[in-house]
Every structure is written in C-alpha cells, then in structure tokens.
Design a protein around this motif. Structure first.
Motif, PDB file in Angstrom:
ATOM      1  N   VAL A 272      53.763 124.329  67.387  1.00 33.96           N
ATOM      2  CA  VAL A 272      53.863 125.015  66.101  1.00 33.96           C
ATOM      3  C   VAL A 272      55.074 125.941  66.138  1.00 33.96           C
ATOM      4  O   VAL A 272      55.172 126.807  67.008  1.00 33.96           O
ATOM      5  CB  VAL A 272      52.593 125.836  65.804  1.00 33.96           C
ATOM      6  CG1 VAL A 272      52.704 126.517  64.444  1.00 33.96           C
ATOM      7  CG2 VAL A 272      51.351 124.951  65.871  1.00 33.96           C
ATOM      8  N   PHE A 273      55.987 125.733  65.201  1.00 32.45           N
ATOM      9  CA  PHE A 273      57.179 126.561  65.104  1.00 32.45           C
ATOM     10  C   PHE A 273      56.967 127.551  63.965  1.00 32.45           C
ATOM     11  O   PHE A 273      56.756 127.151  62.813  1.00 32.45           O
ATOM     12  CB  PHE A 273      58.403 125.687  64.842  1.00 32.45           C
ATOM     13  CG  PHE A 273      59.697 126.431  64.681  1.00 32.45           C
ATOM     14  CD1 PHE A 273      60.159 127.273  65.671  1.00 32.45           C
ATOM     15  CD2 PHE A 273      60.477 126.269  63.541  1.00 32.45           C
ATOM     16  CE1 PHE A 273      61.360 127.961  65.532  1.00 32.45           C
ATOM     17  CE2 PHE A 273      61.676 126.941  63.389  1.00 32.45           C
ATOM     18  CZ  PHE A 273      62.124 127.787  64.383  1.00 32.45           C
ATOM     19  N   VAL A 274      56.982 128.848  64.266  1.00 33.39           N
ATOM     20  CA  VAL A 274      56.795 129.884  63.256  1.00 33.39           C
ATOM     21  C   VAL A 274      58.161 130.417  62.848  1.00 33.39           C
ATOM     22  O   VAL A 274      58.889 130.985  63.669  1.00 33.39           O
ATOM     23  CB  VAL A 274      55.905 131.021  63.784  1.00 33.39           C
ATOM     24  CG1 VAL A 274      55.825 132.151  62.750  1.00 33.39           C
ATOM     25  CG2 VAL A 274      54.510 130.494  64.100  1.00 33.39           C
ATOM     26  N   HIS A 275      58.475 130.219  61.568  1.00 37.18           N
ATOM     27  CA  HIS A 275      59.753 130.699  61.043  1.00 37.18           C
ATOM     28  C   HIS A 275      59.505 131.868  60.110  1.00 37.18           C
ATOM     29  O   HIS A 275      58.565 131.854  59.322  1.00 37.18           O
ATOM     30  CB  HIS A 275      60.490 129.600  60.284  1.00 37.18           C
ATOM     31  CG  HIS A 275      61.906 129.980  59.976  1.00 37.18           C
ATOM     32  ND1 HIS A 275      62.246 130.753  58.881  1.00 37.18           N
ATOM     33  CD2 HIS A 275      63.061 129.741  60.641  1.00 37.18           C
ATOM     34  CE1 HIS A 275      63.554 130.954  58.891  1.00 37.18           C
ATOM     35  NE2 HIS A 275      64.077 130.358  59.942  1.00 37.18           N
ATOM     36  N   PRO A 276      60.318 132.910  60.182  1.00 38.73           N
ATOM     37  CA  PRO A 276      60.075 134.071  59.319  1.00 38.73           C
ATOM     38  C   PRO A 276      60.356 133.793  57.850  1.00 38.73           C
ATOM     39  O   PRO A 276      61.172 132.945  57.487  1.00 38.73           O
ATOM     40  CB  PRO A 276      61.048 135.123  59.866  1.00 38.73           C
ATOM     41  CG  PRO A 276      62.134 134.340  60.524  1.00 38.73           C
ATOM     42  CD  PRO A 276      61.466 133.117  61.075  1.00 38.73           C
TER      43      PRO A 276
ATOM     44  N   GLY B  71      59.983 127.941  52.650  1.00 46.25           N
ATOM     45  CA  GLY B  71      58.947 126.938  52.827  1.00 46.25           C
ATOM     46  C   GLY B  71      58.856 125.999  51.643  1.00 46.25           C
ATOM     47  O   GLY B  71      59.828 125.787  50.907  1.00 46.25           O
ATOM     48  N   THR B  72      57.679 125.428  51.433  1.00 46.78           N
ATOM     49  CA  THR B  72      57.526 124.359  50.438  1.00 46.78           C
ATOM     50  C   THR B  72      56.626 124.731  49.269  1.00 46.78           C
ATOM     51  O   THR B  72      56.457 123.926  48.354  1.00 46.78           O
ATOM     52  CB  THR B  72      56.938 123.102  51.104  1.00 46.78           C
ATOM     53  OG1 THR B  72      55.662 123.413  51.676  1.00 46.78           O
ATOM     54  CG2 THR B  72      57.863 122.575  52.191  1.00 46.78           C
ATOM     55  N   HIS B  73      56.033 125.904  49.283  1.00 56.99           N
ATOM     56  CA  HIS B  73      55.079 126.281  48.230  1.00 56.99           C
ATOM     57  C   HIS B  73      55.719 127.296  47.299  1.00 56.99           C
ATOM     58  O   HIS B  73      56.035 128.403  47.701  1.00 56.99           O
ATOM     59  CB  HIS B  73      53.801 126.846  48.844  1.00 56.99           C
ATOM     60  CG  HIS B  73      52.604 126.733  47.946  1.00 56.99           C
ATOM     61  ND1 HIS B  73      52.505 127.420  46.758  1.00 56.99           N
ATOM     62  CD2 HIS B  73      51.457 126.000  48.058  1.00 56.99           C
ATOM     63  CE1 HIS B  73      51.350 127.125  46.183  1.00 56.99           C
ATOM     64  NE2 HIS B  73      50.693 126.270  46.946  1.00 56.99           N
ATOM     65  N   PHE B  74      55.879 126.890  46.022  1.00 56.75           N
ATOM     66  CA  PHE B  74      56.521 127.764  45.043  1.00 56.75           C
ATOM     67  C   PHE B  74      55.540 128.199  43.955  1.00 56.75           C
ATOM     68  O   PHE B  74      55.950 128.610  42.872  1.00 56.75           O
ATOM     69  CB  PHE B  74      57.729 127.059  44.429  1.00 56.75           C
ATOM     70  CG  PHE B  74      58.795 126.726  45.446  1.00 56.75           C
ATOM     71  CD1 PHE B  74      59.793 127.627  45.747  1.00 56.75           C
ATOM     72  CD2 PHE B  74      58.766 125.512  46.118  1.00 56.75           C
ATOM     73  CE1 PHE B  74      60.769 127.335  46.693  1.00 56.75           C
ATOM     74  CE2 PHE B  74      59.734 125.198  47.075  1.00 56.75           C
ATOM     75  CZ  PHE B  74      60.737 126.113  47.362  1.00 56.75           C
ATOM     76  N   GLY B  75      54.232 128.076  44.251  1.00 56.03           N
ATOM     77  CA  GLY B  75      53.227 128.558  43.309  1.00 56.03           C
ATOM     78  C   GLY B  75      52.233 127.525  42.843  1.00 56.03           C
ATOM     79  O   GLY B  75      51.181 127.878  42.307  1.00 56.03           O
ATOM     80  N   ASP B  76      52.534 126.243  43.058  1.00 53.76           N
ATOM     81  CA  ASP B  76      51.651 125.184  42.585  1.00 53.76           C
ATOM     82  C   ASP B  76      51.299 124.257  43.744  1.00 53.76           C
ATOM     83  O   ASP B  76      52.194 123.711  44.395  1.00 53.76           O
ATOM     84  CB  ASP B  76      52.339 124.390  41.468  1.00 53.76           C
ATOM     85  CG  ASP B  76      51.475 123.246  40.953  1.00 53.76           C
ATOM     86  OD1 ASP B  76      50.575 123.507  40.151  1.00 53.76           O
ATOM     87  OD2 ASP B  76      51.698 122.089  41.394  1.00 53.76           O
ATOM     88  N   ASP B  77      49.997 124.058  43.990  1.00 54.88           N
ATOM     89  CA  ASP B  77      49.568 123.249  45.128  1.00 54.88           C
ATOM     90  C   ASP B  77      50.040 121.808  45.033  1.00 54.88           C
ATOM     91  O   ASP B  77      50.486 121.220  46.029  1.00 54.88           O
ATOM     92  CB  ASP B  77      48.035 123.269  45.248  1.00 54.88           C
ATOM     93  CG  ASP B  77      47.494 124.579  45.786  1.00 54.88           C
ATOM     94  OD1 ASP B  77      48.299 125.447  46.180  1.00 54.88           O
ATOM     95  OD2 ASP B  77      46.255 124.730  45.812  1.00 54.88           O
ATOM     96  N   THR B  78      49.940 121.221  43.862  1.00 54.11           N
ATOM     97  CA  THR B  78      50.330 119.814  43.712  1.00 54.11           C
ATOM     98  C   THR B  78      51.807 119.631  43.998  1.00 54.11           C
ATOM     99  O   THR B  78      52.217 118.703  44.706  1.00 54.11           O
ATOM    100  CB  THR B  78      49.985 119.320  42.297  1.00 54.11           C
ATOM    101  OG1 THR B  78      48.575 119.435  42.085  1.00 54.11           O
ATOM    102  CG2 THR B  78      50.398 117.858  42.120  1.00 54.11           C
TER     103      THR B  78
ATOM    104  N   VAL C 136      55.952 123.225  61.243  1.00 55.44           N
ATOM    105  CA  VAL C 136      56.575 124.518  61.005  1.00 55.44           C
ATOM    106  C   VAL C 136      55.738 125.278  59.988  1.00 55.44           C
ATOM    107  O   VAL C 136      55.281 124.714  58.988  1.00 55.44           O
ATOM    108  CB  VAL C 136      58.037 124.384  60.516  1.00 55.44           C
ATOM    109  CG1 VAL C 136      58.151 123.557  59.247  1.00 55.44           C
ATOM    110  CG2 VAL C 136      58.670 125.757  60.308  1.00 55.44           C
ATOM    111  N   LEU C 137      55.499 126.557  60.253  1.00 58.74           N
ATOM    112  CA  LEU C 137      54.789 127.448  59.345  1.00 58.74           C
ATOM    113  C   LEU C 137      55.655 128.661  59.077  1.00 58.74           C
ATOM    114  O   LEU C 137      56.315 129.177  59.987  1.00 58.74           O
ATOM    115  CB  LEU C 137      53.460 127.906  59.959  1.00 58.74           C
ATOM    116  CG  LEU C 137      52.472 126.826  60.394  1.00 58.74           C
ATOM    117  CD1 LEU C 137      51.245 127.480  61.035  1.00 58.74           C
ATOM    118  CD2 LEU C 137      52.055 125.941  59.226  1.00 58.74           C
ATOM    119  N   MET C 138      55.633 129.143  57.835  1.00 55.87           N
ATOM    120  CA  MET C 138      56.302 130.396  57.523  1.00 55.87           C
ATOM    121  C   MET C 138      55.436 131.556  58.028  1.00 55.87           C
ATOM    122  O   MET C 138      54.209 131.467  58.086  1.00 55.87           O
ATOM    123  CB  MET C 138      56.529 130.542  56.019  1.00 55.87           C
ATOM    124  CG  MET C 138      57.453 129.486  55.425  1.00 55.87           C
ATOM    125  SD  MET C 138      59.118 129.487  56.104  1.00 55.87           S
ATOM    126  CE  MET C 138      59.110 127.912  57.001  1.00 55.87           C
ATOM    127  N   SER C 139      56.063 132.661  58.376  1.00 58.50           N
ATOM    128  CA  SER C 139      55.340 133.798  58.942  1.00 58.50           C
ATOM    129  C   SER C 139      54.336 134.401  57.972  1.00 58.50           C
ATOM    130  O   SER C 139      53.301 134.945  58.387  1.00 58.50           O
ATOM    131  CB  SER C 139      56.331 134.879  59.393  1.00 58.50           C
ATOM    132  OG  SER C 139      57.198 135.247  58.324  1.00 58.50           O
TER     133      SER C 139
END
Length: 313
Positions: free
Chosen positions: A153-157, A62-69, A124-127
């Motif tokens: 909504v596509f749910v990807h593991p 996904g796109t989140h590696f720990g920092d919201d910004t 798309v959302l991660m599981s």
C-alpha cells in the motif's frame, strides 16, 4: 550514480482521461500546477537518472471528486491505462492501483479487479479524503482485505482540510504534515498492529514522522490499549521513500529511525521539477553515512523484497 538499476516507488502518471477529469473539476495537487506527462518522457527521465523501473501511481487529489459512480469510473480508467503500460514494458513500469475512497465498497471491488485481473503491484491511497484519515473505522474492511492479500500500500499525501498558507502550495508544506498525521492516526487506531501482513509505504520519508516518532508515543496516554513501546514498534513497521527527502538534514533522521530494509528510492516525477529531483539524487549518491549495503538496498534491494517480480528484471 550509485546504481543503474534503481526501482522508483514514487513516480506518477497522468493519463489523458484523468487530466480531463481534473481540469473539468478545477482540481490540482494542492495548488501545484499539473505538469505535462507521457510514457516516453518518463522513460527518458528514468534513463537519465539510472532508474530501471518506475512503479506508477495517481497523485493528489486521487480519483474521487464528490460522486461515487464517477470515482469508480475514474479509478477503473486510470488503472487500465497503467496496466497497459506495465504489460507493454514490464521491465520499465509497474503500478499502484487507484481506489475510489471514501467509497469503501467501490474500493474493495477495484482492489480485487486491479490486483487479480490487472496484476497491479499494489494500491495507492491518499492520506485523507475530505478530512477522513486512514485510521477511520469505516475503512476497516478495506484494510482487512489488503492485509489478507499481503498487499503493498502506497500512501500519498493530499491537502489537509485547512487553508493553505499563502505562497506555499500544499505539496511544499502541508503534504509532509498530512502524511505524518495519517500514519499516526493509523497507528493509534490499531491499523498497523491488527494488519501485519500488508506493507505500507509512506511518501517523502514519512513527512516528519522519523524526526518526531518518540514524541508521538506519548499518545498512548490518551489511547487505551496502547503502550509507548507498541506505538513505536508500529510506527517502525512503515516503509519510507526518499522522494524529495534525501537531504543532509532529513536523510540521517530517516536512517536512524527506519527498520532495516524499509527505505526505498522515490523520484516524485513529474510533479517534482527534474532539476530539483536530480539535486536530491546527487545528495543521496554522495551521502557518506551509509552502512555497508544500505545504499544498494535503497536503490533496489528493498524493492525486490516487496515486488518479487522485479528480482529477475
């Protein structure tokens, strides 16, 4: 092949800027090496495998590696990159917009921008994100917004919050488990019963959900306000793709469980080696147990219902 007009709802893109972020964070898709990707090679693959249109999405992690910004910027960059591909070749590409969960405010803003301005085909959302599954009450505002829009909504593991089994990267073993876990979590927490306008696609035939669905209905004993019949009905509201799952053991279970029109074609390119994906395609094409019209619905017809713009493509 059974059709030269397939719609592939499980196809990934890896924009150069996104690859750079993954490399900077030392991130992978659950221990799976990040493959090479570009739009030209994707179209060449689609031509070889009778795929007319690929609906692209960012894969694990996904796109989140720990920092919201940072996550908001990564999601925006990936979505604008995908939107340009779809704008240039709407016949060949669509896309599911990436959202920066667990930042719900950021996800709401990005969903609105991507769906309204970029004309995304869905999200798309991660599981799970750091162990938070999609039935979490903190995500309710996002589900309400997606439902109000009737969004796809596509749910990807993603890798679950547990150590990988040695010698088995998460995509091989843990991803099907995590898809199943988040789908059951959503169901028992009422996401599927409260939000009936949105359409939710589960990757890889829903993990092992079709095989074990009746077992999960016993969860109603431990979740006040639910019934076995209601749990089963909500589980059958999900849609499923065939990526890596049209095998002689998995496909009959999926066909026996899924509601009519709820099975869609998926390739999992470029993460799935093409020779393996082509083997799965041959199993799908050669399956002799389809009801009349069922194969065509999987290839394209069911996707046209979810994505009406493709009906005239």
């Amino acid at each position: 092949m059974s059709s030269a007009r397939r719609v592939d709802v499980h196809q990934h893109l890896i924009p150069p800027a996104y690859r750079e972020v993954m490399d900077r964070h030392g991130a992978t898709a659950g221990g799976w090496p990040t493959p090479a990707w570009d739009a030209r090679s994707a179209i060449a693959m689609m031509d070889r495998r009778s795929i007319a249109t690929g609906v692209l999405s960012i894969s694990s992690p996904g796109t989140h590696f720990g920092d919201d910004t940072e996550a908001r910027a990564v999601a925006r960059g990936a979505n604008e990159y995908a939107a340009e591909l779809a704008k240039d070749r709407p016949d060949r590409f669509g896309f599911f917009a990436a959202l920066p969960l667990p930042d719900v405010d950021g996800a709401l803003a990005e969903a609105a921008y991507a769906l309204d301005e970029l004309r995304a085909d869905g999200v798309v959302l991660m599981s799970n994100v750091r162990g938070r599954y999609l039935g979490d009450k903190e995500y309710e505002a996002l589900w309400a917004e997606l439902d109000a829009r009737g969004a796809v909504v596509f749910v990807h593991p993603d890798a679950p919050p547990m150590p990988m089994l040695e010698g088995m990267p998460a995509p091989l073993l843990d991803f099907p488990f995590d898809t199943t876990r988040t789908a059951v979590h959503m169901t028992l927490n009422g996401v599927m019963s409260r939000h009936t306008r949105m359409k939710v696609i589960l990757s890889h035939a829903g993990g092992f959900l079709p095989y074990a669905a009746w077992r999960f209905t016993v969860g109603a004993r431990f979740n006040p306000g639910t019934t076995p019949e209601g749990v089963l009905a909500d589980l059958r509201r999900f849609y499923f793709d065939t990526a890596l799952s049209a095998t002689p053991s998995a496909l009959p279970s999926l066909l026996a469980f899924a509601a009519p029109g709820h099975i869609l074609y998926g390739s999992d390119f470029p993460f799935a080696p093409e020779e393996y994906g082509a083997l799965i395609d041959s199993m799908l094409d050669g399956y002799e147990g389809f009801e009349p019209g069922q194969s065509d619905a999987i290839d394209r017809g069911s996707a046209e219902v979810l994505f009406p713009r493709l009906a005239s493509a």
